[in-house]
Design a protein around this motif. Structure first.
Motif, PDB file in Angstrom:
ATOM      1  N   GLY A 274       0.812  -1.208   0.000  1.00 19.72           N
ATOM      2  CA  GLY A 274       0.000   0.000   0.000  1.00 19.72           C
ATOM      3  C   GLY A 274       0.847   1.260   0.000  1.00 19.72           C
ATOM      4  O   GLY A 274       0.588   2.219  -0.743  1.00 19.72           O
ATOM      5  N   PHE A 275       1.906   1.281   0.821  1.00 19.71           N
ATOM      6  CA  PHE A 275       2.797   2.429   0.909  1.00 19.71           C
ATOM      7  C   PHE A 275       3.533   2.648  -0.409  1.00 19.71           C
ATOM      8  O   PHE A 275       3.675   3.788  -0.880  1.00 19.71           O
ATOM      9  CB  PHE A 275       3.795   2.208   2.051  1.00 19.71           C
ATOM     10  CG  PHE A 275       4.794   3.327   2.225  1.00 19.71           C
ATOM     11  CD1 PHE A 275       4.392   4.574   2.671  1.00 19.71           C
ATOM     12  CD2 PHE A 275       6.134   3.121   1.944  1.00 19.71           C
ATOM     13  CE1 PHE A 275       5.312   5.608   2.831  1.00 19.71           C
ATOM     14  CE2 PHE A 275       7.064   4.145   2.100  1.00 19.71           C
ATOM     15  CZ  PHE A 275       6.648   5.389   2.539  1.00 19.71           C
ATOM     16  N   GLY A 276       3.998   1.563  -1.032  1.00 22.98           N
ATOM     17  CA  GLY A 276       4.721   1.677  -2.296  1.00 22.98           C
ATOM     18  C   GLY A 276       3.866   2.281  -3.395  1.00 22.98           C
ATOM     19  O   GLY A 276       4.296   3.197  -4.110  1.00 22.98           O
ATOM     20  N   PHE A 277       2.629   1.779  -3.536  1.00 22.13           N
ATOM     21  CA  PHE A 277       1.742   2.357  -4.548  1.00 22.13           C
ATOM     22  C   PHE A 277       1.311   3.767  -4.161  1.00 22.13           C
ATOM     23  O   PHE A 277       1.119   4.624  -5.032  1.00 22.13           O
ATOM     24  CB  PHE A 277       0.523   1.455  -4.749  1.00 22.13           C
ATOM     25  CG  PHE A 277       0.763   0.323  -5.700  1.00 22.13           C
ATOM     26  CD1 PHE A 277       0.748   0.529  -7.069  1.00 22.13           C
ATOM     27  CD2 PHE A 277       1.016  -0.954  -5.231  1.00 22.13           C
ATOM     28  CE1 PHE A 277       0.979  -0.517  -7.945  1.00 22.13           C
ATOM     29  CE2 PHE A 277       1.244  -2.011  -6.102  1.00 22.13           C
ATOM     30  CZ  PHE A 277       1.231  -1.783  -7.470  1.00 22.13           C
ATOM     31  N   GLY A 278       1.140   4.030  -2.863  1.00 22.44           N
ATOM     32  CA  GLY A 278       0.785   5.371  -2.428  1.00 22.44           C
ATOM     33  C   GLY A 278       1.835   6.398  -2.820  1.00 22.44           C
ATOM     34  O   GLY A 278       1.514   7.531  -3.198  1.00 22.44           O
ATOM     35  N   LEU A 279       3.120   6.011  -2.741  1.00 21.54           N
ATOM     36  CA  LEU A 279       4.202   6.924  -3.109  1.00 21.54           C
ATOM     37  C   LEU A 279       4.218   7.258  -4.598  1.00 21.54           C
ATOM     38  O   LEU A 279       4.855   8.238  -5.005  1.00 21.54           O
ATOM     39  CB  LEU A 279       5.550   6.311  -2.716  1.00 21.54           C
ATOM     40  CG  LEU A 279       5.918   6.319  -1.234  1.00 21.54           C
ATOM     41  CD1 LEU A 279       7.259   5.640  -1.029  1.00 21.54           C
ATOM     42  CD2 LEU A 279       5.965   7.757  -0.707  1.00 21.54           C
ATOM     43  N   THR A 280       3.514   6.455  -5.395  1.00 21.93           N
ATOM     44  CA  THR A 280       3.463   6.729  -6.833  1.00 21.93           C
ATOM     45  C   THR A 280       2.900   8.116  -7.103  1.00 21.93           C
ATOM     46  O   THR A 280       3.284   8.774  -8.080  1.00 21.93           O
ATOM     47  CB  THR A 280       2.607   5.665  -7.541  1.00 21.93           C
ATOM     48  OG1 THR A 280       3.121   4.366  -7.236  1.00 21.93           O
ATOM     49  CG2 THR A 280       2.613   5.850  -9.047  1.00 21.93           C
ATOM     50  N   GLY A 281       1.993   8.560  -6.237  1.00 23.92           N
ATOM     51  CA  GLY A 281       1.424   9.891  -6.415  1.00 23.92           C
ATOM     52  C   GLY A 281       2.439  11.001  -6.274  1.00 23.92           C
ATOM     53  O   GLY A 281       2.203  12.136  -6.723  1.00 23.92           O
ATOM     54  N   LEU A 282       3.584  10.715  -5.653  1.00 21.78           N
ATOM     55  CA  LEU A 282       4.632  11.721  -5.467  1.00 21.78           C
ATOM     56  C   LEU A 282       5.753  11.585  -6.493  1.00 21.78           C
ATOM     57  O   LEU A 282       6.664  12.423  -6.524  1.00 21.78           O
ATOM     58  CB  LEU A 282       5.221  11.608  -4.057  1.00 21.78           C
ATOM     59  CG  LEU A 282       4.228  11.727  -2.889  1.00 21.78           C
ATOM     60  CD1 LEU A 282       4.955  11.523  -1.563  1.00 21.78           C
ATOM     61  CD2 LEU A 282       3.518  13.073  -2.915  1.00 21.78           C
TER      62      LEU A 282
ATOM     63  N   VAL B  48      -6.142   1.229   1.293  1.00 24.08           N
ATOM     64  CA  VAL B  48      -6.553  -0.173   1.174  1.00 24.08           C
ATOM     65  C   VAL B  48      -5.470  -1.102   1.710  1.00 24.08           C
ATOM     66  O   VAL B  48      -5.765  -2.100   2.373  1.00 24.08           O
ATOM     67  CB  VAL B  48      -6.890  -0.515  -0.293  1.00 24.08           C
ATOM     68  CG1 VAL B  48      -7.178  -2.014  -0.444  1.00 24.08           C
ATOM     69  CG2 VAL B  48      -8.104   0.287  -0.754  1.00 24.08           C
ATOM     70  N   GLY B  49      -4.201  -0.782   1.437  1.00 28.38           N
ATOM     71  CA  GLY B  49      -3.110  -1.583   1.993  1.00 28.38           C
ATOM     72  C   GLY B  49      -3.139  -1.574   3.512  1.00 28.38           C
ATOM     73  O   GLY B  49      -2.924  -2.612   4.157  1.00 28.38           O
ATOM     74  N   ALA B  50      -3.413  -0.405   4.101  1.00 26.35           N
ATOM     75  CA  ALA B  50      -3.502  -0.311   5.563  1.00 26.35           C
ATOM     76  C   ALA B  50      -4.693  -1.087   6.091  1.00 26.35           C
ATOM     77  O   ALA B  50      -4.609  -1.748   7.139  1.00 26.35           O
ATOM     78  CB  ALA B  50      -3.595   1.158   5.979  1.00 26.35           C
TER      79      ALA B  50
END
Length: 428
Positions: free
Chosen positions: A302-310, A389-391
């Motif tokens: 979840g964190f890895g895909f979340g960082l895609t926004g940055l 969702v990952g969380a």
């Protein structure tokens, strides 16, 4: 690394390695599905929407195959179902190379989805039948490793082969599946337990007690198994996040001005990390509680895909891929091992079929939902949602920590593995 490799491959029965070899052969020739969209649009001149429809039909066929393959594995046997799946896949693959009518292509691809994906619950059930519970995480890890090695090699080779005509891709894929079927026919035995005693060596535990009184467990029983269905639901959430690499990631990179070559470099890192890190990572985590591995894996993904926004450059995208790929290689073998451990021996096919359905459903729904969120709310909202969702998946596994704490037996110590290998060989 040497110790990790030795520990990863020691003590597993020879039949497992033949199954592993058949998987590798199959995936080494897996040219078609990777390049199907390109074939339909670039070679046949069909629209992108039609290519999307064909991909959805393949996913729908896979969803049907997950349940059908699992039921057949329990009713007629793992080996016959696996051989039927491989032979049907080879035939449909060869026919597709000669078909030109778009409607017929769409129907055949849906049939291909059924034929090819019916093998998945069979393979997982065979691994669960052959490999002792304490070694299943590394067995599933090794099988997943073979899948990714084959996928990486096939993806690279397919581009070169396609330059000489897409027909060679279809025929080459059909031949690889036939070779896989030959290996299975001669080297992989039927492993379906005829009774609980056969599956457990005369011992019974909580997981097999129900199958002792009702060996013909139906799908209704599987769906009412709340502990197992909780694992399936959490796997679905995890897979929904992971599947964003198929469409949402390239779409986002395209919107940011990156080329298809840039995406190729970024997503190629995923396969490279899996091939290089699958064995050492899972070996390093062998003493960590499996439920803890699933919690951390969900957070990482979840964190890895979340960082895609940055991300604003190819190296940054590569870093995000490395993070969620670590979560992928931690989660998938461990989750498969939980599904196998929760299944009664005489119903492993059905249980693995329902488990596979979570991934087939996510393969179908994940890209659709991702596209909807990008169009309606923007890419940043999608990637933030992936982190959430990952969380949520991690919290779900944490809530199940007590119920799943003793489901998977601890791994066998390295020093005991040579003796177990000899014992496995004598049983074979």
């Amino acid at each position: 690394m040497s110790r990790a490799v030795k520990g990863a491959i020691s003590g597993l029965p020879s039949q497992f390695w033949w199954l592993w070899t058949s998987t590798l052969i199959n995936r080494l020739g897996g040219f078609v599905t990777t390049f199907m969209a390109l074939y339909l649009t670039a070679d046949r001149g069909l629209s992108a929407s039609f290519a999307g429809l064909v991909a959805a039909l393949y996913g729908a066929g896979g969803a049907v195959a997950a349940v059908l393959g699992g039921v057949m594995a329990d009713r007629i046997g793992r080996r016959p179902t696996l051989l039927i799946s491989q032979l049907a896949t080879a035939v449909v693959m060869a026919i597709l190379g000669f078909v030109r009518e778009p409607a017929v292509i769409a129907v055949l691809v849906c049939v291909l989805g059924v034929a090819a994906n019916a093998a998945r619950p069979c393979i997982q059930a065979i691994i669960a039948d052959l490999v002792p519970e304490e070694d299943r995480v590394r067995a599933f890890s090794l099988n997943y490793w073979a899948v990714n090695i084959g996928f990486g090699v096939a993806s690279a080779a397919a581009g070169l082969i396609a330059e000489h005509g897409y027909l060679l891709l279809f025929l080459g894929n059909a031949v690889s599946v036939l070779v896989c079927a030959v290996v299975i026919f001669f080297k992989v035995p039927e492993t379906r337990p005829k009774s609980v005693a056969d599956a457990t060596g005369g011992k019974r535990d909580a997981a097999t007690a129900d199958s002792a009184t009702d060996p013909a467990i139906g799908l209704g029983t599987v769906l009412r198994d709340t502990k197992f269905m909780a694992v399936v639901g959490l796997s679905f959430l995890f897979a929904m996040v992971l599947m964003q690499y198929t469409t949402s990631l390239p779409v986002t990179m395209g919107m940011e001005g990156f080329s298809s070559a840039d995406y190729g470099v970024v997503i190629g890192v995923n396969g490279l990390v899996v091939v290089l890190c699958q064995i050492p990572v899972n070996w390093g985590l062998r003493r960590v509680k499996p439920i803890t591995v699933l919690i951390v894996a969900s957070l990482l993904t979840g964190f890895g895909f979340g960082l895609t926004g940055l991300a604003n450059a190819v190296p940054v995208y590569i870093v995000t891929v490395c993070i969620w790929t670590l979560g992928e290689i931690m989660h998938n073998p461990t989750s498969m091992a939980f599904a196998a451990a929760l299944a009664p021996p005489t119903a492993r096919g059905r249980y693995q079929g329902v488990y596979s359905l979570s991934w087939s459903g996510a393969t179908f729904a994940g890209p659709l939902l991702g596209g909807f969120l990008i169009d309606g709310f923007g890419a940043d909202a999608l990637w933030a949602g992936c982190a959430v969702v990952g969380a949520v998946a991690a919290i779900g596994y944490w809530l199940l920590r007590n119920q799943l704490a003793d489901v998977i037996a601890p791994p066998t110590p390295v020093e005991a593995e040579p003796e177990r290998e000899r014992e496995a060989g004598s049983k074979a």
